[in-house]
Scaffold this active site. Structure first.
Site, PDB file in Angstrom:
ATOM      1  N   GLN A  94       0.866  -1.195   0.000  1.00 35.89           N
ATOM      2  CA  GLN A  94       0.000   0.000   0.000  1.00 35.89           C
ATOM      3  C   GLN A  94       0.900   1.241   0.000  1.00 35.89           C
ATOM      4  OE1 GLN A  94      -3.698   0.150   2.016  1.00 35.89           O
ATOM      5  NE2 GLN A  94      -4.092   2.091   0.968  1.00 35.89           N
ATOM      6  N   LYS A 189      -4.059  -7.622 -14.942  1.00 39.03           N
ATOM      7  CA  LYS A 189      -4.764  -8.360 -13.891  1.00 39.03           C
ATOM      8  C   LYS A 189      -5.632  -7.403 -13.092  1.00 39.03           C
ATOM      9  CE  LYS A 189      -2.503  -8.877  -9.692  1.00 39.03           C
ATOM     10  NZ  LYS A 189      -1.365  -9.321  -8.889  1.00 39.03           N
TER      11      LYS A 189
HETATM   12  C1  R5P Z   1       0.884  -7.493  -6.528  1.00 40.34           C
HETATM   13  O1  R5P Z   1       0.834  -6.635  -7.402  1.00 40.34           O
HETATM   14  C2  R5P Z   1       2.091  -8.386  -6.358  1.00 40.34           C
HETATM   15  O2  R5P Z   1       3.090  -8.099  -7.285  1.00 40.34           O
HETATM   16  C3  R5P Z   1       1.715  -9.845  -6.453  1.00 40.34           C
HETATM   17  O3  R5P Z   1       1.261 -10.124  -7.765  1.00 40.34           O
HETATM   18  C4  R5P Z   1       0.643 -10.181  -5.465  1.00 40.34           C
HETATM   19  O4  R5P Z   1       1.001  -9.742  -4.187  1.00 40.34           O
HETATM   20  C5  R5P Z   1       0.373 -11.656  -5.441  1.00 40.34           C
HETATM   21  O5  R5P Z   1      -0.679 -11.885  -4.543  1.00 40.34           O
HETATM   22  P1  R5P Z   1      -1.503 -13.228  -4.581  1.00 40.34           P
HETATM   23  O6  R5P Z   1      -0.510 -14.355  -4.505  1.00 40.34           O
HETATM   24  O7  R5P Z   1      -2.359 -13.140  -3.339  1.00 40.34           O
HETATM   25  O8  R5P Z   1      -2.310 -13.243  -5.811  1.00 40.34           O
END
Ligand code: R5P
Length: 293
Positions: A94, A189
């Protein structure tokens, strides 16, 4: 230089000290019955350059507090300068306020690191490198992606396609591609603010019959990687591998990714885990040696 391997990075801290041929001052630590941390630096560090290695993966708040206690104790023992090596920096995701009243957690983290008396901060693949500008002490970010890519190259995966699961990770995929040389790409994403559910935009790549390695900074719940693996498998990828610097692997993350059809998950010891097979010790030792801490 004296290295203090913190409670959360005992093995990594020792490896860094071995590589630098530095003396180690151990930390005696325990948890009080009510959950508070106790620790004591067990050695003489007066007028020394001290490097404290302490990651801040889960349980983040405990590991952060232990870091502050170690830095403060080192200062009280008369350390000349304290470098905090925090391979995984918690609260880094954050870095903006989306809703009024939210804390910008990385800013709070930085303020507290500085208030603890840390003189210099070193980390690895912090989520958003721009936040380093918010430090008023020297702060450096290293990248473990080349080490991860070399690991795959040594396993015979040279020529694999490097994929970033979101735009934020594109630089990681580009860096990996310098080693693997099989081309790279990225996906878009979306994460639901309400449920945390991940949706990966369908995008076609020329990967039929090829190996693909997904590079990300963090695997937390595994939702991002699992959704990406599934999409790549439907496009005919031969083998899909997941690489990350910080394998938090919360809950069922590992199972979710493997059930999605991944061959393997590879992470670093920035966060100790069952998949932390690549060590960042050489990276950290080199950075410390270069700047002559
Ligand atoms: C977010 O932008 C990070 O780079 C990771 O893609 C994210 O923290 C992955 O989280 P999760 O494994 O919960 O999908």
């Amino acid at each position: 230089m004296i290295v203090v391997p913190g409670p959360a990075s005992q093995d990594l801290g020792r490896k860094v000290a071995d590589m630098l041929k530095s003396k180690i001052v151990p930390v005696i630590f325990k948890t009080f019955p009510d959950g508070e941390s106790y620790l004591r630096l067990d050695g003489d560090i007066k007028d020394e350059e001290v490097v404290i290695v302490q990651t801040t993966g889960p349980p983040q708040d405990v590991h952060i507090m232990q870091l502050f206690l170690m830095v403060d104790a080192a200062k009280h023992l008369g350390a000349e300068r304290v470098t905090a090596v925090v391979p995984y920096p918690a609260y880094a995701r954050q870095d903006k306020r989306f809703l009024p009243g939210e804390a910008i957690s990385i800013e709070t983290f930085i303020k507290l690191i500085e208030a603890s008396g840390t003189d210099r901060f070193l980390t690895v693949n912090i989520h958003e490198e721009g936040v380093l500008k918010k430090f008023s002490i020297p702060a450096e970010n290293l990248s473990a992606i080349t080490l991860l890519a070399e690991h795959f190259k040594n396993k015979g995966l040279a020529g694999a396609f490097s994929l970033a699961p979101d735009k934020g990770a594109l630089e990681l995929a580009k860096e990996a591609d310098k080693v693997l040389d099989g081309g790279c790409g990225w996906l878009r994403k979306e994460r639901s603010r309400l449920t945390g559910e991940i949706r990966v935009e369908e995008k076609r790549f020329n990967i039929e019959g090829r190996n693909v390695i997904i590079f990300d900074d963090i695997i937390s719940t595994g939702g991002t990687i699992a959704a990406t693996v599934k999409m790549l498998k439907t496009q005919g990828a031969r083998g899909v591998y997941a690489a990350c610097v910080h394998p938090l692997l919360v809950g069922e993350a590992q199972r979710k990714i493997m059930q999605g059809g991944a061959e393997e998950i590879v992470g670093t010891d920035c966060v100790p885990s069952p998949v932390s097979v690549v060590s960042v010790a050489p990276l950290i030792a080199e950075a410390l040696a270069k700047t002559g801490v």
